[in-house]
Design an enzyme around this catalytic site. Structure first.
Site, PDB file in Angstrom:
ATOM      1  N   CYS A 180       0.883  -1.182   0.000  1.00 46.48           N
ATOM      2  CA  CYS A 180       0.000   0.000   0.000  1.00 46.48           C
ATOM      3  C   CYS A 180       0.910   1.218   0.000  1.00 46.48           C
ATOM      4  CB  CYS A 180      -0.924  -0.015   1.209  1.00 46.48           C
ATOM      5  SG  CYS A 180      -1.833  -1.575   1.419  1.00 46.48           S
ATOM      6  N   ALA A 181       1.457   1.552  -1.151  1.00 48.35           N
ATOM      7  CA  ALA A 181       2.690   2.337  -1.210  1.00 48.35           C
ATOM      8  C   ALA A 181       2.531   3.846  -1.341  1.00 48.35           C
ATOM      9  CB  ALA A 181       3.548   1.836  -2.376  1.00 48.35           C
ATOM     10  N   ALA A 182       1.399   4.331  -1.838  1.00 42.58           N
ATOM     11  CA  ALA A 182       1.289   5.767  -2.122  1.00 42.58           C
ATOM     12  C   ALA A 182       1.469   6.601  -0.851  1.00 42.58           C
ATOM     13  CB  ALA A 182      -0.067   6.059  -2.754  1.00 42.58           C
ATOM     14  N   CYS A 237      -0.708   4.339  11.007  1.00 41.41           N
ATOM     15  CA  CYS A 237      -0.552   5.659  11.626  1.00 41.41           C
ATOM     16  C   CYS A 237      -1.785   5.970  12.465  1.00 41.41           C
ATOM     17  CB  CYS A 237      -0.300   6.742  10.581  1.00 41.41           C
ATOM     18  SG  CYS A 237      -1.612   6.899   9.346  1.00 41.41           S
TER      19      CYS A 237
END
Length: 469
Positions: free
Chosen positions: A242-244, A373
């Site tokens: 989930c890189a963006a 986060c």
């Protein structure tokens, strides 16, 4: 008019969090009063920015020393006469720390007011100027060049184009208007660019937009810790599920010296485009970005020869980073969080689907790092407990570096297991105010310790896959 206070939450979300941070395990270990104090401290911390602006150096193109000197010169220009240091983190040596001055209480409020949305207000508190789309309201006779006071509409009740707003608003600083009121609200086209250039924000942070863009990446401290914990090696095949927008992706590629393969995925095309842009800007060639749903990337049959994109074969990655979509309740500053409890709770099932896919894609002996986060138990420690029960092949591993605190009680994990987890908890810091005098009187070791604690809320778990069963 409101002053800075604790984060504004939906009543049902605040009630839910109250139960989480007053759970039986915590009360038993800490006592009722201490658990209550930590919870209230957390809610207050979330509405304020972290104590430091943190940037990661692109060591692929330049040394930390070179970039540190360039950044110090830039900050000196922005802050004029103020002597604000740039510190290199001793454990995360590619990370530079810039102290945030504030909250500044000696600012004189102006008669001309500008109201901005809550998200815009959060950005200003971290060093941004006010861009035109973020402006909701402005005083009747505001002209270009006027000194104005900027307020954040944390409840979202100000009507666009209003000339006066008497609702709840939080003062976030003073600036100079680049446009008149009529230009902002009467334009036939959609205006972009800076609307208010902040000159005296309540929290003084450098504006790093387009500053040393090939050499620096603005990144929260715990987000930089994640890539070091995964510890990718040159020549390995790494998956960032989930890189963006690509902060961790490009960090992984840099730590690998651009040798090997970093597969980056996101299911939104524009976000994949952003990953590619960031990799190109930082001149990293081992990053390959694809638009796909991370829950559907496991190949069910044999892959075609030469196919480098998804779907991927089982057990085909050396290391996997799963920085999952989450409720984001650890982000700072966040003066108002509008999500409903249903929205907050919607992430756990998706996270488990992604996690299950990641386990299947990981080679035996491979490393999986899970991070969020957010601050909830359901998306953090409860997910670890579920993973260990669901996948006997997984074993929790110690983390290096271990800069945050231990995991939080309440999910049934043992004390030894909690010690292996890394939870960054802003409530572990007593309220602080940093002015230029206290900054100059502080020891560097004490400032580093503060940076480690006074950051966003974040969670990291590291697993190793023992076998393929």
């Amino acid at each position: 008019m409101s002053s800075f206070s604790k984060i504004l939450l939906q009543p049902e979300v605040e009630e839910y969090l109250g139960h989480v941070f007053r759970n039986k395990e915590l009360i038993s270990a800490l006592g009722t009063l201490e658990a209550e104090r930590k919870y209230e401290s957390l809610l207050n911390c979330l509405s304020h920015p972290p104590a430091f602006t943190t940037v990661r150096v692109n060591t692929h193109l330049a040394s930390v020393k070179q970039v540190k000197n360039l950044l110090f010169e830039e900050i000196h220009k922005q802050f004029k006469d103020l002597s604000v240091p740039v510190l290199q983190h001793p454990e995360l040596q590619d990370l530079l720390l810039i102290p945030v001055i504030g909250p500044r209480k000696d600012l004189q409020k102006q008669s001309s007011e500008v109201i901005v949305g809550a998200q815009c207000g959060n950005s200003v508190l971290r060093g941004a100027h006010v861009f035109v789309p973020g402006i909701i309201s402005a005083s009747k006779f505001m002209k270009a060049g006027d000194v104005v006071s900027v307020y954040s509409d944390i409840e979202g009740k100000c009507k666009r184009g209003a000339k006066v707003f008497l609702g709840t608003k939080v003062f976030i600083g003073n600036g100079i208007s680049e446009l008149s009121r009529s230009e902002i609200f009467s334009s036939s086209g959609s205006l972009k660019g800076i609307g208010i250039r902040m000159t005296d924000p309540v929290y003084l942070s450098p504006s790093l937009d387009n500053v040393l863009s090939s050499y620096l990446f603005l990144q929260n401290l715990p987000s930089a810790v994640v890539s070091h914990v995964l510890n990718p090696q040159p020549g390995e095949r790494i998956l960032d599920m989930c890189a963006a927008p690509g902060g961790k992706t490009t960090h992984l590629a840099t730590l690998m010296h651009d040798q090997g393969e970093v597969i980056a995925m996101d299911k939104i095309a524009n976000k994949v485009k952003k990953i590619k842009q960031n990799a190109a800007l930082l001149q990293l060639n081992c990053v390959k970005a694809f638009c796909c749903d991370g829950t559907k990337v496991l190949a069910t049959g044999k892959k075609e020869d030469g196919q480098e994109g998804p779907p991927f074969s089982a057990e085909s990655f050396d290391r996997i980073l799963l920085d999952v979509p989450c409720s984001g309740m650890g982000q700072r500053p966040n003066m108002a969080y509008f999500w409903t409890l249903k929205e907050v709770m919607s992430y756990q099932p998706l996270q488990r689907k992604l996690f299950s896919t990641a386990v299947k894609l990981l080679k035996p002996g491979g490393t999986l790092v899970y991070s969020t986060c957010t601050i909830t138990l359901s998306e953090n420690e409860e997910q670890v407990a579920w993973a260990l029960e669901t996948f006997p092949c997984l074993q929790l591993q110690s983390q290096e570096p271990h800069i945050g605190g231990e995991g939080m009680m309440g999910a049934g994990l043992s004390l030894d297991q909690l010690k292996l987890l890394q939870r960054f908890d802003p409530s572990s810091v007593t309220s602080r105010e940093m002015d230029i005098n206290s900054l100059q009187d502080s020891r560097e070791d004490d400032l580093i310790l503060l940076a480690n604690k006074d950051c966003i809320g974040f969670f990291i778990a590291k697993f190793i896959k023992l076998n393929s069963k």
